[in-house]
Design a protein around this motif. Structure first.
Motif, PDB file in Angstrom:
ATOM      1  N   TYR A  68      62.624 -59.249 -37.802  1.00  8.29           N
ATOM      2  CA  TYR A  68      63.444 -58.216 -37.480  1.00  8.29           C
ATOM      3  C   TYR A  68      64.394 -57.634 -38.812  1.00  8.29           C
ATOM      4  CZ  TYR A  68      62.361 -59.319 -32.752  1.00  8.29           C
ATOM      5  OH  TYR A  68      61.536 -59.386 -31.656  1.00  8.29           O
ATOM      6  N   LEU A  69      63.469 -57.974 -39.799  1.00  7.37           N
ATOM      7  CA  LEU A  69      64.172 -57.381 -41.214  1.00  7.37           C
ATOM      8  C   LEU A  69      63.570 -55.973 -41.629  1.00  7.37           C
ATOM      9  CD1 LEU A  69      65.946 -58.661 -43.347  1.00  7.37           C
ATOM     10  CD2 LEU A  69      63.656 -59.099 -44.576  1.00  7.37           C
ATOM     11  N   GLU A  70      64.097 -55.050 -42.086  1.00  2.00           N
ATOM     12  CA  GLU A  70      63.867 -53.875 -42.350  1.00  2.00           C
ATOM     13  C   GLU A  70      62.689 -53.913 -43.375  1.00  2.00           C
ATOM     14  OE1 GLU A  70      66.800 -50.579 -43.287  1.00  2.00           O
ATOM     15  OE2 GLU A  70      68.061 -52.086 -42.835  1.00  2.00           O
ATOM     16  N   PRO A  71      61.769 -53.057 -43.266  1.00  2.55           N
ATOM     17  CA  PRO A  71      60.507 -53.065 -44.020  1.00  2.55           C
ATOM     18  C   PRO A  71      60.722 -53.066 -45.336  1.00  2.55           C
ATOM     19  CG  PRO A  71      60.391 -51.241 -42.197  1.00  2.55           C
ATOM     20  CD  PRO A  71      61.742 -51.707 -42.250  1.00  2.55           C
ATOM     21  N   HIS A  72      61.414 -52.205 -45.900  1.00  8.40           N
ATOM     22  CA  HIS A  72      61.937 -52.190 -47.441  1.00  8.40           C
ATOM     23  C   HIS A  72      62.362 -53.462 -47.888  1.00  8.40           C
ATOM     24  CE1 HIS A  72      65.643 -51.114 -46.267  1.00  8.40           C
ATOM     25  NE2 HIS A  72      66.183 -51.422 -47.427  1.00  8.40           N
ATOM     26  N   LEU A  73      62.681 -54.540 -47.255  1.00  9.40           N
ATOM     27  CA  LEU A  73      63.288 -55.821 -47.366  1.00  9.40           C
ATOM     28  C   LEU A  73      62.416 -57.150 -47.686  1.00  9.40           C
ATOM     29  CD1 LEU A  73      66.967 -55.380 -45.840  1.00  9.40           C
ATOM     30  CD2 LEU A  73      66.202 -54.961 -48.262  1.00  9.40           C
ATOM     31  N   ARG A  74      60.995 -56.546 -46.951  1.00  9.29           N
ATOM     32  CA  ARG A  74      60.231 -57.735 -46.878  1.00  9.29           C
ATOM     33  C   ARG A  74      59.301 -58.035 -48.130  1.00  9.29           C
ATOM     34  NH1 ARG A  74      58.094 -57.340 -40.481  1.00  9.29           N
ATOM     35  NH2 ARG A  74      59.917 -56.700 -39.694  1.00  9.29           N
ATOM     36  N   GLY A  75      59.632 -57.379 -48.985  1.00  3.93           N
ATOM     37  CA  GLY A  75      58.734 -57.764 -50.521  1.00  3.93           C
ATOM     38  C   GLY A  75      57.172 -57.564 -50.087  1.00  3.93           C
ATOM     39  N   LEU A  76      56.988 -56.267 -49.503  1.00  7.20           N
ATOM     40  CA  LEU A  76      55.425 -56.084 -49.249  1.00  7.20           C
ATOM     41  C   LEU A  76      54.966 -54.741 -50.005  1.00  7.20           C
ATOM     42  CD1 LEU A  76      55.490 -56.064 -45.646  1.00  7.20           C
ATOM     43  CD2 LEU A  76      54.534 -57.643 -46.704  1.00  7.20           C
ATOM     44  N   ALA A  77      53.666 -54.701 -50.628  1.00  3.88           N
ATOM     45  CA  ALA A  77      53.328 -53.772 -50.979  1.00  3.88           C
ATOM     46  C   ALA A  77      52.112 -53.225 -49.775  1.00  3.88           C
ATOM     47  CB  ALA A  77      52.484 -54.077 -52.403  1.00  3.88           C
ATOM     48  N   PHE A  78      52.445 -51.994 -49.444  1.00  4.89           N
ATOM     49  CA  PHE A  78      51.679 -51.546 -48.296  1.00  4.89           C
ATOM     50  C   PHE A  78      50.949 -50.466 -48.786  1.00  4.89           C
ATOM     51  CE2 PHE A  78      51.946 -51.194 -43.541  1.00  4.89           C
ATOM     52  CZ  PHE A  78      50.567 -50.692 -43.410  1.00  4.89           C
ATOM     53  N   VAL A  79      49.690 -50.463 -48.927  1.00  3.78           N
ATOM     54  CA  VAL A  79      48.587 -49.327 -49.374  1.00  3.78           C
ATOM     55  C   VAL A  79      48.146 -48.611 -48.035  1.00  3.78           C
ATOM     56  CG1 VAL A  79      46.657 -48.567 -50.557  1.00  3.78           C
ATOM     57  CG2 VAL A  79      48.058 -50.775 -51.521  1.00  3.78           C
ATOM     58  N   PHE A  80      48.509 -47.494 -47.605  1.00  8.73           N
ATOM     59  CA  PHE A  80      48.271 -47.020 -46.236  1.00  8.73           C
ATOM     60  C   PHE A  80      46.551 -46.424 -46.563  1.00  8.73           C
ATOM     61  CE2 PHE A  80      52.649 -47.105 -46.134  1.00  8.73           C
ATOM     62  CZ  PHE A  80      52.983 -47.155 -44.827  1.00  8.73           C
TER      63      PHE A  80
END
Ligand SMILES: Nc1ncnc2c1ncn2[C@@H]1O[C@H](COP(=O)(O)OP(=O)(O)OP(=O)(O)O)[C@@H](O)[C@H]1O
Length: 308
Positions: A68-80
């Motif tokens: 339930y953590l906000e997306p920008h706090l998850r430490g992810l690189a998301f290439v759409f």
């Protein structure tokens, strides 16, 4: 500890239900999600990223529960899939964006270093997204996501809608790049050839759940069901009597079934691809190169499924 661990995850969009799914991505592992269009791959990626709320289940990144953590706090690189580049920024400013938000004093050096890492991107730093060739758009998106700190790369179908030549070039480039970055990767793919070329391990998805997982080569040679076999049939499928099998699923066997050969062409240094007839049905078979001069052979089918 796994970089990503997904436990008993369920999600819903419209009438479509995902899961329950369990999945893990180890440190520095490149894991593929493969399945037909509409089976839920993007929804799973979006739920892991926090862009979609799960119905039940948990997501752990580096051992921490981020469900339930906000997306920008998850430490992810998301290439759409569509790259999601800012159309009003040139390549330089697209890559710099996540650093500028954080007022990183080393923004300029980091952008230059990142562009140099990605084959030839330096030559495109002053171009707008609409001026970029398809491969460079993808590299810009990867650069923007990986220039900041991250634990895991999520990549949604990087080769969709690209023509064969660019696709082959980009596949080699992305594989090199992912290995150079050396981080954990979860990548959605529609094509089994991409999965074989890029990934260490894959999950095969059908209608929102996993139906097989393992090393891509192992799944390619030993599909557990007709569905998986069809998905991994890069050279087509033969249907003879009640059996369904792929060209590569046969071997020469003197006690096997009789096949007349009509035309054979080269496949690789050891094998040829032949058109033939078996029990009156047209078949395509991958045979040892020694069969080149023969007009008939006897074969045994190694893997087959009942016609559905
Ligand atoms: N906004 C939406 N509203 C309702 N249903 C949706 C929505 N977005 C996706 N779906 C449905 O959810 C299912 C899963 O979609 P998803 O995009 O995750 O599939 P996919 O495997 O990634 O497909 P593709 O390979 O075509 O991208 C599909 O059946 C799709 O029609």
């Amino acid at each position: 500890m796994d970089t990503l661990k997904v436990v008993n995850l369920k999600a819903r969009i419209g009438t479509f239900e995902l899961g329950p799914v369990d999945l893990n991505v180890g440190k520095k592992e490149i894991v593929g999600l493969i399945g037909p269009s509409g089976c839920g791959k993007t929804l799973l990626l979006r739920t892991i990223a926090g862009l979609q709320e799960p119905v039940t289940g948990q997501v752990f990144i580096d051992g921490k529960d981020v469900t339930y953590l906000e997306p920008h706090l998850r430490g992810l690189a998301f290439v759409f899939q569509d790259n999601a580049l800012f159309p009003h920024f040139d390549t330089h400013n697209n890559i710099a964006f996540p650093l500028k938000i954080k007022k990183d004093p080393q923004t300029e050096e980091k952008v230059q270093k990142k562009a140099a890492e990605l084959d030839g991107l330096t030559d495109y730093l002053d171009r707008w997204p609409k001026e970029l060739p398809a491969g460079m758009k993808k590299l810009t998106a990867i650069a923007r996501e990986t220039v900041k700190k991250f634990n895991l790369i999520l990549m949604d179908e990087p080769f969709e809608r690209l023509d064969k030549k660019i696709r082959t070039e980009l596949r080699a480039m992305i594989k090199r790049l992912l290995m150079a970055i050396g981080e954990s990767v979860l990548i959605v793919l529609n094509d089994p050839e991409d999965a074989l070329a890029i990934t260490d391990r894959i999950y095969v998805m059908k209608e929102g759940v996993f139906v097989q997982s393992g090393e891509p080569r192992e799944i390619y040679t030993s599909p557990a069901s007709y569905f998986v076999m069809e998905l991994f049939s890069t050279m087509g499928i033969n249907r003879v009597g009640s059996a369904v099998f792929r060209p590569q699923d046969v071997e020469i066997d003197e006690n096997g079934s009789y096949v007349t050969l009509e035309h054979c062409g080269p496949y690789d240094s050891k094998r040829i691809l032949c058109n033939g007839k078996m029990e009156g049905q047209e078949v395509v078979l991958l045979l040892p190169v020694e069969c080149r001069e023969k007009s008939d052979v006897k074969i045994r089918i190694k893997n087959s499924f009942e016609k559905v």
